[in-house]
Design a protein around this motif. Structure first.
Motif, short mmCIF file in Angstrom:
data_model
loop_
_atom_site.label_atom_id
_atom_site.label_comp_id
_atom_site.label_asym_id
_atom_site.label_seq_id
_atom_site.Cartn_x
_atom_site.Cartn_y
_atom_site.Cartn_z
N THR A 46 -1.84 -4.58 17.72
CA THR A 46 -2.44 -4.21 16.45
C THR A 46 -1.94 -2.81 16.13
OG1 THR A 46 -4.42 -5.50 17.01
CG2 THR A 46 -4.60 -3.94 15.18
N CYS A 47 -1.34 -2.63 14.96
CA CYS A 47 -0.62 -1.39 14.70
C CYS A 47 -0.83 -0.92 13.27
CB CYS A 47 0.88 -1.60 14.97
SG CYS A 47 1.92 -0.17 14.62
N MET A 48 -0.96 0.41 13.10
CA MET A 48 -0.97 1.04 11.79
C MET A 48 0.13 2.08 11.77
SD MET A 48 -5.06 1.59 11.04
CE MET A 48 -4.78 2.00 9.31
N MET A 49 0.96 2.06 10.74
CA MET A 49 2.11 2.97 10.66
C MET A 49 2.14 3.68 9.32
SD MET A 49 6.21 2.19 11.09
CE MET A 49 6.41 1.46 9.45
N ILE A 50 2.03 5.01 9.35
CA ILE A 50 2.20 5.82 8.15
C ILE A 50 3.69 6.03 7.91
CG2 ILE A 50 1.86 8.10 7.13
CD1 ILE A 50 -0.71 8.35 8.75
N THR A 51 4.10 5.82 6.67
CA THR A 51 5.50 6.05 6.32
C THR A 51 5.59 6.58 4.89
OG1 THR A 51 7.69 5.03 6.05
CG2 THR A 51 5.77 3.65 5.61
N HIS A 52 6.61 7.41 4.63
CA HIS A 52 6.89 7.85 3.26
C HIS A 52 7.99 7.00 2.64
CE1 HIS A 52 4.56 11.38 2.10
NE2 HIS A 52 4.53 11.71 3.37
N HIS A 53 8.50 6.05 3.39
CA HIS A 53 9.58 5.20 2.90
C HIS A 53 8.96 3.94 2.32
CE1 HIS A 53 13.28 2.89 2.74
NE2 HIS A 53 13.95 3.99 3.01
N ILE A 54 8.88 3.86 1.00
CA ILE A 54 8.16 2.77 0.36
C ILE A 54 8.78 1.41 0.65
CG2 ILE A 54 7.33 1.86 -1.84
CD1 ILE A 54 7.35 4.68 -2.93
N GLU A 55 10.10 1.35 0.66
CA GLU A 55 10.78 0.07 0.92
C GLU A 55 10.41 -0.44 2.31
OE1 GLU A 55 13.54 -2.72 2.47
OE2 GLU A 55 13.52 -0.63 3.15
N SER A 56 10.38 0.44 3.30
CA SER A 56 9.99 0.05 4.66
C SER A 56 8.54 -0.40 4.70
CB SER A 56 10.20 1.20 5.63
OG SER A 56 11.57 1.52 5.76
N ALA A 57 7.70 0.29 3.95
CA ALA A 57 6.27 -0.06 3.92
C ALA A 57 6.04 -1.47 3.41
CB ALA A 57 5.51 0.95 3.06
N LEU A 58 6.86 -1.90 2.46
CA LEU A 58 6.71 -3.25 1.90
C LEU A 58 7.45 -4.31 2.71
CD1 LEU A 58 7.13 -2.42 -1.90
CD2 LEU A 58 5.00 -2.90 -0.68
N ARG A 59 8.42 -3.86 3.50
CA ARG A 59 9.25 -4.81 4.25
C ARG A 59 8.71 -5.07 5.66
NH1 ARG A 59 13.50 -3.32 7.56
NH2 ARG A 59 13.47 -1.25 6.61
N LEU A 60 8.16 -4.06 6.28
CA LEU A 60 7.75 -4.16 7.67
C LEU A 60 6.27 -4.53 7.78
CD1 LEU A 60 9.51 -0.94 9.01
CD2 LEU A 60 10.39 -3.28 9.03
N GLY A 61 5.93 -5.20 8.86
CA GLY A 61 4.54 -5.54 9.11
C GLY A 61 4.02 -6.67 8.23
N ASP A 62 2.68 -6.76 8.17
CA ASP A 62 2.03 -7.88 7.48
C ASP A 62 1.25 -7.45 6.24
OD1 ASP A 62 2.54 -9.42 9.99
OD2 ASP A 62 0.94 -8.15 10.76
N ARG A 63 0.95 -6.15 6.14
CA ARG A 63 -0.01 -5.69 5.14
C ARG A 63 0.29 -4.23 4.80
NH1 ARG A 63 -6.34 -5.47 6.95
NH2 ARG A 63 -7.27 -4.49 5.10
N THR A 64 0.06 -3.84 3.58
CA THR A 64 0.31 -2.46 3.15
C THR A 64 -0.93 -1.88 2.48
OG1 THR A 64 2.69 -2.81 2.86
CG2 THR A 64 1.71 -0.95 1.70
N LEU A 65 -1.30 -0.69 2.91
CA LEU A 65 -2.40 0.06 2.30
C LEU A 65 -1.84 1.29 1.62
CD1 LEU A 65 -4.98 0.18 5.26
CD2 LEU A 65 -4.80 -1.57 3.48
N MET A 66 -2.44 1.68 0.50
CA MET A 66 -2.10 2.96 -0.11
C MET A 66 -3.37 3.77 -0.28
SD MET A 66 0.15 3.91 -3.46
CE MET A 66 -1.12 3.81 -4.69
N LEU A 67 -3.29 5.05 0.13
CA LEU A 67 -4.43 5.95 0.01
C LEU A 67 -4.21 6.94 -1.12
CD1 LEU A 67 -5.07 4.75 2.83
CD2 LEU A 67 -5.83 7.03 3.52
N GLU A 68 -5.31 7.34 -1.75
CA GLU A 68 -5.30 8.38 -2.76
C GLU A 68 -6.64 9.09 -2.70
OE1 GLU A 68 -5.03 8.96 -7.61
OE2 GLU A 68 -4.55 7.04 -6.71
#
Length: 259
Positions: free
Chosen positions: A200-222
């Motif tokens: 079970t993994c959570m990964m912070i990234t600034h690379h949007i393309e990687s965020a949408l390509r890798l893993g199963d789910r994407t969260l965005m915080l504001e």
């Protein structure tokens, strides 16, 4: 597996610098999920990880890991079940100790063992695991970690974090300080490790393309809140351009737009 119920954190309360950095925020992760986390500077990404890892105690809410309430557990107690890799490659290892000694410490911390690493069998296991990195570190087990490159140290830190598979792995922009080629190699190694060990993994990234390509789910915080939570077909259909068009103000910083 991981449950956050209405957690919140405010820095410098009661002063002119008071800042609500997180929440109230609720989140649930299933066992084996690989979640990427994005958001602009100051959105609360690292604050979220610090809350989960125990760098500070939240003022309100509850944090559960595998059904166990860890809300008030100190960080060193959580580290037995939560692996974490930071952005700075220098932070995850002891530079004056050898590769073998660093691996031994990592194992002892998670297993609460005091004798592992001294025998021939254990050293062979270390060699086998180091060989999976493909960096030749298995032939440098007695070298001080401080002599390794940033990419080698980050790969070693990854191995140390999963030597005893944690219940949760937190990756806090762990490739951001590396050159592009090395970052890609460490990222590929990360994905392979997470997949093979079903972490079970959570990964912070600034690379949007990687965020949408890798893993199963994407969260965005504001502003310390989750403003986007996508998975499945919705995530597969999301493009970088669509995401930027919808949340450009939230993602408007040089690091993200240049990624």
């Amino acid at each position: 597996m991981l449950v956050l119920n209405e957690v919140s954190k405010t820095f410098y309360p009661g002063t002119v610098n008071e800042k609500r950095a997180l929440g109230p925020l609720s989140l649930e992760l299933e066992e084996g999920e690989f979640v990427t986390v994005i958001g602009g500077n100051g959105a609360g990404k690292s604050t979220l990880f610090n809350a989960i890892g125990g760098s500070f105690l939240v003022e309100e809410g509850q944090i559960l890991l595998d059904g166990k309430d860890i809300t008030y557990l100190p960080a060193y107690r959580r580290s037995r079940e939560i692996g974490r890799i930071l952005q700075d490659p220098m932070m995850g290892t002891a530079p004056h100790m050898t590769i073998s000694e660093n691996l031994t410490l990592a194992y002892m911390q998670c297993k609460r063992s005091h004798g592992f690493g001294s025998g021939k069998k254990e050293r062979e296991e270390f060699r086998e695991k180091l060989a999976t990195l493909g960096l030749g570190l298995e032939d440098r087990m007695e070298s001080p970690v401080g002599l390794l490159s940033g990419g080698q140290r980050q790969a070693l830190t990854l191995l140390m974090a999963v030597l005893v598979p944690p219940k949760l792995l937190l990756l806090d922009e762990h490739t951001a300080a590396l050159d592009p080629a090395t970052a890609e190699k460490v990222l590929a190694l990360t994905c392979e490790t997470v997949r093979e060990q079903k972490l079970t993994c959570m990964m912070i990234t600034h690379h949007i393309e990687s965020a949408l390509r890798l893993g199963d789910r994407t969260l965005m915080l504001e502003d310390g809140h989750i403003v986007l939570d996508i998975a499945g077909e919705e995530r597969a259909a999301m493009t970088v351009e669509t995401l930027l068009a919808k949340f450009r103000k939230s993602l408007d910083n040089d690091r993200m737009l240049l990624s």
